[in-house]
Design a protein around this motif. Structure first.
Motif, mmCIF file in Angstrom:
data_model
loop_
_atom_site.group_PDB
_atom_site.id
_atom_site.type_symbol
_atom_site.label_atom_id
_atom_site.label_comp_id
_atom_site.label_asym_id
_atom_site.label_seq_id
_atom_site.Cartn_x
_atom_site.Cartn_y
_atom_site.Cartn_z
ATOM 1 N N GLN A 105 -6.405 1.245 13.546
ATOM 2 C CA GLN A 105 -7.334 0.465 12.723
ATOM 3 C C GLN A 105 -7.535 -0.955 13.249
ATOM 4 O OE1 GLN A 105 -4.935 1.498 9.217
ATOM 5 N NE2 GLN A 105 -6.844 2.087 8.200
ATOM 6 N N ALA A 106 -6.452 -1.556 13.755
ATOM 7 C CA ALA A 106 -6.580 -2.899 14.326
ATOM 8 C C ALA A 106 -7.432 -2.864 15.589
ATOM 9 C CB ALA A 106 -5.193 -3.462 14.633
ATOM 10 N N GLU A 107 -7.253 -1.830 16.381
ATOM 11 C CA GLU A 107 -8.055 -1.677 17.594
ATOM 12 C C GLU A 107 -9.538 -1.511 17.248
ATOM 13 O OE1 GLU A 107 -8.398 1.256 21.516
ATOM 14 O OE2 GLU A 107 -7.244 1.883 19.755
ATOM 15 N N TRP A 108 -9.814 -0.693 16.240
ATOM 16 C CA TRP A 108 -11.207 -0.465 15.841
ATOM 17 C C TRP A 108 -11.868 -1.767 15.409
ATOM 18 C CZ3 TRP A 108 -14.479 -1.105 11.737
ATOM 19 C CH2 TRP A 108 -15.671 -0.377 11.758
ATOM 20 N N LEU A 109 -11.179 -2.541 14.563
ATOM 21 C CA LEU A 109 -11.736 -3.808 14.096
ATOM 22 C C LEU A 109 -11.876 -4.815 15.243
ATOM 23 C CD1 LEU A 109 -9.817 -4.123 10.710
ATOM 24 C CD2 LEU A 109 -12.310 -3.968 10.963
ATOM 25 N N ALA A 110 -10.850 -4.920 16.081
ATOM 26 C CA ALA A 110 -10.894 -5.865 17.195
ATOM 27 C C ALA A 110 -12.049 -5.543 18.133
ATOM 28 C CB ALA A 110 -9.568 -5.852 17.944
ATOM 29 N N ASN A 111 -12.252 -4.275 18.397
ATOM 30 C CA ASN A 111 -13.315 -3.857 19.297
ATOM 31 C C ASN A 111 -14.675 -4.317 18.792
ATOM 32 O OD1 ASN A 111 -15.445 -1.549 20.053
ATOM 33 N ND2 ASN A 111 -13.929 -1.700 21.691
ATOM 34 N N ARG A 112 -14.909 -4.183 17.513
ATOM 35 C CA ARG A 112 -16.210 -4.541 16.946
ATOM 36 C C ARG A 112 -16.362 -6.033 16.700
ATOM 37 N NH1 ARG A 112 -15.223 0.321 16.879
ATOM 38 N NH2 ARG A 112 -16.842 1.940 16.712
ATOM 39 N N LEU A 113 -15.254 -6.725 16.536
ATOM 40 C CA LEU A 113 -15.308 -8.176 16.355
ATOM 41 C C LEU A 113 -15.347 -8.916 17.690
ATOM 42 C CD1 LEU A 113 -12.643 -8.516 13.518
ATOM 43 C CD2 LEU A 113 -15.087 -9.031 13.286
ATOM 44 N N GLY A 114 -14.945 -8.253 18.763
ATOM 45 C CA GLY A 114 -14.820 -8.923 20.043
ATOM 46 C C GLY A 114 -13.541 -9.740 20.140
ATOM 47 N N TYR A 115 -12.498 -9.321 19.401
ATOM 48 C CA TYR A 115 -11.209 -10.000 19.385
ATOM 49 C C TYR A 115 -10.208 -9.229 20.261
ATOM 50 C CZ TYR A 115 -12.415 -12.857 15.231
ATOM 51 O OH TYR A 115 -12.986 -13.748 14.358
ATOM 52 N N SER A 116 -9.152 -9.910 20.694
ATOM 53 C CA SER A 116 -7.986 -9.226 21.236
ATOM 54 C C SER A 116 -7.014 -8.954 20.093
ATOM 55 C CB SER A 116 -7.312 -10.057 22.334
ATOM 56 O OG SER A 116 -6.972 -11.344 21.856
ATOM 57 N N TYR A 117 -6.053 -8.058 20.305
ATOM 58 C CA TYR A 117 -5.151 -7.752 19.204
ATOM 59 C C TYR A 117 -3.767 -7.376 19.700
ATOM 60 C CZ TYR A 117 -5.289 -2.640 19.924
ATOM 61 O OH TYR A 117 -5.151 -1.368 20.434
ATOM 62 N N LEU A 118 -2.806 -7.587 18.806
ATOM 63 C CA LEU A 118 -1.412 -7.207 19.007
ATOM 64 C C LEU A 118 -1.029 -6.260 17.882
ATOM 65 C CD1 LEU A 118 1.492 -7.801 20.331
ATOM 66 C CD2 LEU A 118 1.756 -9.454 18.483
ATOM 67 N N PHE A 119 -0.559 -5.067 18.209
ATOM 68 C CA PHE A 119 -0.102 -4.103 17.217
ATOM 69 C C PHE A 119 1.391 -3.913 17.398
ATOM 70 C CE2 PHE A 119 0.006 -0.715 14.322
ATOM 71 C CZ PHE A 119 0.582 0.412 14.893
ATOM 72 N N VAL A 120 2.137 -4.012 16.302
ATOM 73 C CA VAL A 120 3.592 -3.907 16.336
ATOM 74 C C VAL A 120 4.033 -2.804 15.393
ATOM 75 C CG1 VAL A 120 5.763 -5.127 16.021
ATOM 76 C CG2 VAL A 120 3.763 -6.377 16.804
#
Length: 318
Positions: A105-120
């Motif tokens: 879910q974090a990847e999906w949102l980051a992809n559409r926002l143009g953000y990088s993300y860290l999932f732990v």
């Protein structure tokens, strides 16, 4: 939300307790540069969007996603639209899930926002289902890390990014503490707070600190007292003259009593809380809620350098 976190097989997790939490920092396009850190693959990335805040500082959102329950494909449209509108510098997410037929879910949102993300997550990389916390940012990433909080048997994590905002570093941390309301839960959260503060002390490198997440405790609860002795409550600071007894971050559609348990804490000697509001507290046009939690948004400003101002004032006087 008061549900069991880190839903991985106990046998697998016990093998991991002596190791760091598995994490990944990825670009929206899915690319990842592997970097072995305490046995965890962490990806590094930088990249920023133009500043959006009106004063030097940052904005942040914390939100419990309620994993993939209640029609995630529809809920995520509402969540994405609001985050696109706000363009926060950093986003802390809890109850993030990935599994068969559900993209992280974090990847999906980051992809559409143009953000990088860290999932732990305490679930190992490659597992069929992974569950945990995430941090998203549109700012350059200077450092990152993760930690499995004590007591280890509760499978709670904290993620960390140091980001660059207006040319200055800020540490952001995301966590989700124990959900129990009994004495054991209180003791567990107190131990988790103590470990969280140790982790922050060892990783913040002197830069300002912001801590966001679902703490499963009211801001004045005894189990958060050690945290409150070091950091301010952004929402409470902004609304200090208001009666906050009726303010809730648990969705009142699902929970009877108001309970503000989702917080964004900040380092008061380095930052000032300027604005704060509750997000996702109304259903969409079809009556669908974004989550069983509401979100919290806050805008923080760098505190004035009073020593520098005094020096400038003295120089001007001459």
């Amino acid at each position: 939300m008061r549900v069991r976190g880190g839903k991985c097989a106990r046998g697998v997790v016990r093998m991991m307790l002596g190791c760091a939490v598995g994490a990944a920092l990825l670009l929206p396009g899915g690319g990842m540069a592997a970097d072995l850190r305490s046995g965890a693959a962490v990806a590094a990335t930088t990249g920023a969007s133009p500043g959006m805040t009106r004063e030097a500082g940052m904005s942040m959102v914390t939100f419990n996603l309620h994993h993939d329950r209640e029609d995630w494909p529809e809920r995520r449209k509402t969540i994405l639209a609001e985050l696109q509108r706000l363009q926060p510098d950093a986003i802390a997410l809890q109850e993030v899930i990935q599994k068969r037929n559900v993209r992280n879910q974090a990847e999906w949102l980051a992809n559409r926002l143009g953000y990088s993300y860290l999932f732990v997550s305490t679930d190992p990389a490659g597992a069929g289902k992974r569950y945990g916390n995430a941090l998203l940012t549109r700012r350059p990433v200077l450092a990152r890390g993760q930690h499995l909080l004590q007591p280890l048997g509760d499978y709670r994590t904290v993620g960390h990014l140091r980001i660059e905002v207006d040319g200055r570093p800020i540490n952001v941390y995301a966590t989700h503490l124990n959900e129990r309301s009994d004495e054991l839960g209180i003791q567990t959260r107190r131990a988790q707070v103590e470990d969280l503060l140790r982790f922050i002390s060892s990783t913040s490198a002197g830069a300002p600190v912001v801590i966001a997440g679902d703490f499963n405790a009211m801001v004045d609860a005894g189990d958060l007292s050690e945290l409150r002795s070091h950091y301010g409550d952004s929402y409470g600071s902004v609304h200090v003259n208001n009666d906050l007894s009726g303010v809730s971050t648990l969705n009142r559609h699902y929970f009877k009593a108001p309970s503000r348990i989702d917080h964004i804490f900040f380092q008061q000697d380095e930052l000032l809380a300027r604005e704060a509001k509750i997000l996702f507290d109304q259903p969409d046009a079809g009556g669908r809620w974004a989550s069983d939690h509401y979100g919290v948004w806050t805008r923080l400003q760098f505190a004035p350098d009073t020593a520098a101002e005094q020096r400038q004032g003295a120089a001007a006087g001459h």
